[in-house]
Scaffold this active site. Structure first.
Site, PDB file in Angstrom:
ATOM      1  N   LYS A  82       0.833  -1.209   0.000  1.00 33.45           N
ATOM      2  CA  LYS A  82       0.000   0.000   0.000  1.00 33.45           C
ATOM      3  C   LYS A  82       0.866   1.256   0.000  1.00 33.45           C
ATOM      4  O   LYS A  82       1.933   1.293   0.639  1.00 33.45           O
ATOM      5  CB  LYS A  82      -0.912  -0.045   1.230  1.00 33.45           C
ATOM      6  CG  LYS A  82      -2.048   0.950   1.243  1.00 33.45           C
ATOM      7  CD  LYS A  82      -2.938   0.647   2.452  1.00 33.45           C
ATOM      8  CE  LYS A  82      -4.008   1.691   2.665  1.00 33.45           C
ATOM      9  NZ  LYS A  82      -4.840   1.375   3.857  1.00 33.45           N
ATOM     10  N   SER A 157      -9.547   1.873   3.631  1.00 31.79           N
ATOM     11  CA  SER A 157      -8.653   2.579   2.743  1.00 31.79           C
ATOM     12  C   SER A 157      -7.779   1.674   1.877  1.00 31.79           C
ATOM     13  O   SER A 157      -7.141   2.144   0.934  1.00 31.79           O
ATOM     14  CB  SER A 157      -7.753   3.509   3.557  1.00 31.79           C
ATOM     15  OG  SER A 157      -6.941   2.766   4.464  1.00 31.79           O
ATOM     16  N   SER A 181     -10.013  -0.833   7.486  1.00 34.82           N
ATOM     17  CA  SER A 181      -9.384  -0.561   6.192  1.00 34.82           C
ATOM     18  C   SER A 181      -8.773  -1.761   5.499  1.00 34.82           C
ATOM     19  O   SER A 181      -8.381  -1.657   4.339  1.00 34.82           O
ATOM     20  CB  SER A 181      -8.317   0.533   6.346  1.00 34.82           C
ATOM     21  OG  SER A 181      -8.929   1.780   6.549  1.00 34.82           O
TER      22      SER A 181
END
Length: 477
Positions: A82, A157, A181
């Site tokens: 990420k 997210s 997330s």
């Protein structure tokens, strides 16, 4: 079968057996990335050149005849990371245009651990600005689309991570979870996502200008997403190795002797005053029946003060954010994160010092109640969200809409503020969209969640790779 279609465990086995080279594995995944990423925008930073160079070095180490016990469990396996964690030589943008110049000089602990296990990072995945939405869109990198339906969120997210795994861009993705997330994107994209216990996987961004806010430190964790539980186990073990840069890391065993034994399960099917969607209720009942057939004792049971724990997450998170995140968010964030932040802040109480300390003290009491509850019911089966995956930008509709989102996400928020592990398990499609359930256990008992998830996986069957170029799917091993 192309190498990118193999799961991480089989890919690693074939590489060690010299049936497949690391370069072949990486090239195959990069070709898949090139073919499908334009349709989903899961990846926002390709690491192709360095990944191929590292793959060649990994092949060379095997050619030298290094003993297999010195070869990591993910040797040569392509993974994604990420874009909100430090990776040497890459910008830690966190979805913010102004942070494109924040280039990391060294790896964060989770990236370093993946590399030590032999994994090769092929790409970095998208996140909303400041990683603070359940929707993955930002002015810096654009919108990530759900490969099942572009009209619904891929989650956030870690929406880029979940979408990447779903379409076959790497069998394993890194994500992080402060308020769902990892688990919510896994749910929205139909893959597995593990939120480990607080203290399990080390975290630290060397590029950061200061320490994270206290509540973020207590509730945010790093973890894996994958298309099966076997890969989840391997990635989790790799990520959880100690790194001295994180003083919160705990040397707890990854698995106990009783991990595979059926246990008593509390089935949570409602939030008082808030009914769940039919697809959510159906997934819970199907999961409960599967566990019962495997010998688990499933009992309808409400865990302690679920709504209060979720409200405490909001109160403490926003208290920290107002002081330590809001100035940067209002200065550097795009309009979507500002709107979502304003709508969320409208529902959080304003604290003075005494109020903040009281809220932290209340967290300890809730943790104690849950620990006692989990002694009697070592697993809790509950939704990931009380709602089917949200339409795109549902958090851009004002404070009233945000209240509904917060209530829907209470199974994610309550467990996050308590530092508990949670595993998002896919349960197939309904009306063209993924369904799923969440398994929650006591701290450092991820093994119980994964053992139960394997029972559900055996009944539901393998998660197929989604082809975003059309309605058809591509088979996976």
């Amino acid at each position: 079968m192309h190498p990118w279609q193999l799961d991480a465990a089989e890919l690693a086995q074939r590489i060690k057996a010299r049936e497949l080279s690391c370069v072949e594995a990486v090239r195959s995944s990069l070709a898949r990335l090139d073919a499908v990423n334009p349709q989903v925008n899961a990846v926002v930073d390709s690491c192709a050149e360095e990944a191929l160079r590292e793959a060649a070095q990994a092949d060379a180490s095997l050619a030298k005849g290094e003993k297999s016990e010195k070869t990591g469990p993910l040797h040569g396996v392509p993974v994604t990371v990420k874009v909100n964690v430090d990776q040497r030589g890459h910008a830690t943008t966190n979805g913010v245009q102004a942070y494109r110049s924040v280039v990391a000089g060294e790896d964060s602990p989770v990236v370093a651990n993946l590399r030590r296990a032999g994994a090769i990072v092929i790409a970095r995945t998208n996140t909303p600005a400041f990683s603070m939405r359940w929707f993955t869109d930002n002015a810096a990198h654009g919108r990530t689309l759900n490969p099942h339906d572009a009209g619904v969120t891929p989650g956030g997210s870690s929406g880029g991570a979940a979408a990447a795994v779903a379409v076959g861009i790497g069998a394993i993705a890194h994500g992080n979870d402060q308020g769902g997330s990892i688990r919510y994107p896994a749910y929205a994209c139909g893959v597995y996502g593990l939120r480990p216990s607080f203290g399990r996987v080390p975290a630290f961004n060397p590029s950061g200008k200061g320490e994270r806010p206290p509540v973020v430190q207590l509730s945010s964790v790093q973890g894996p997403l994958a298309r099966n539980v076997r890969d989840l186990r391997i990635a989790f073990a790799a990520m959880a190795a100690r790194d001295v840069r994180d003083p919160w890391w705990v040397p707890a065993p990854l698995e106990a002797a009783d991990a595979a034994a059926p246990v008593r399960v509390a089935l949570c099917t409602e939030l008082p005053g808030y009914a769940c969607d039919p697809e959510v209720a159906d997934a819970l009942q199907r999961a409960a029946r599967s566990l019962e057939r495997a010998g688990y004792q499933v009992e309808p049971m409400q865990p302690p003060r679920l709504r209060e724990a979720a409200d405490l997450w909001l109160a403490l998170t926003m208290a920290d954010s107002r002081l330590l995140v809001e100035p940067a968010l209002l200065r550097d964030g795009d309009e979507t994160i500002r709107e979502a932040y304003r709508a969320m802040d409208a529902h959080a109480p304003q604290f003075d010092t005494a109020g903040y300390m009281g809220a932290l003290a209340a967290r300890t009491g809730l943790m104690r109640e849950w620990a006692l509850f989990l002694q009697r019911h070592p697993l809790v089966l509950l939704p990931v969200s009380w709602r089917h995956p949200f339409p795109v930008d549902a958090d851009q509709q004002g404070s009233a809409a945000m209240r509904g989102l917060l209530d829907a996400q209470s199974p994610l928020l309550s467990t996050a503020i308590l530092g508990l592990p949670g595993l998002s398990v896919p349960m197939g499609l309904r009306n063209g969209l993924p369904t799923g359930v969440q398994l929650v256990s006591d701290r450092f008992r991820e093994d119980l969640c994964m053992a139960a998830a394997e029972v559900l996986e055996a009944d539901a069957g393998p998660v197929p790779v989604v082809d975003p170029c059309g309605a058809r799917r591509v088979s996976a091993s």
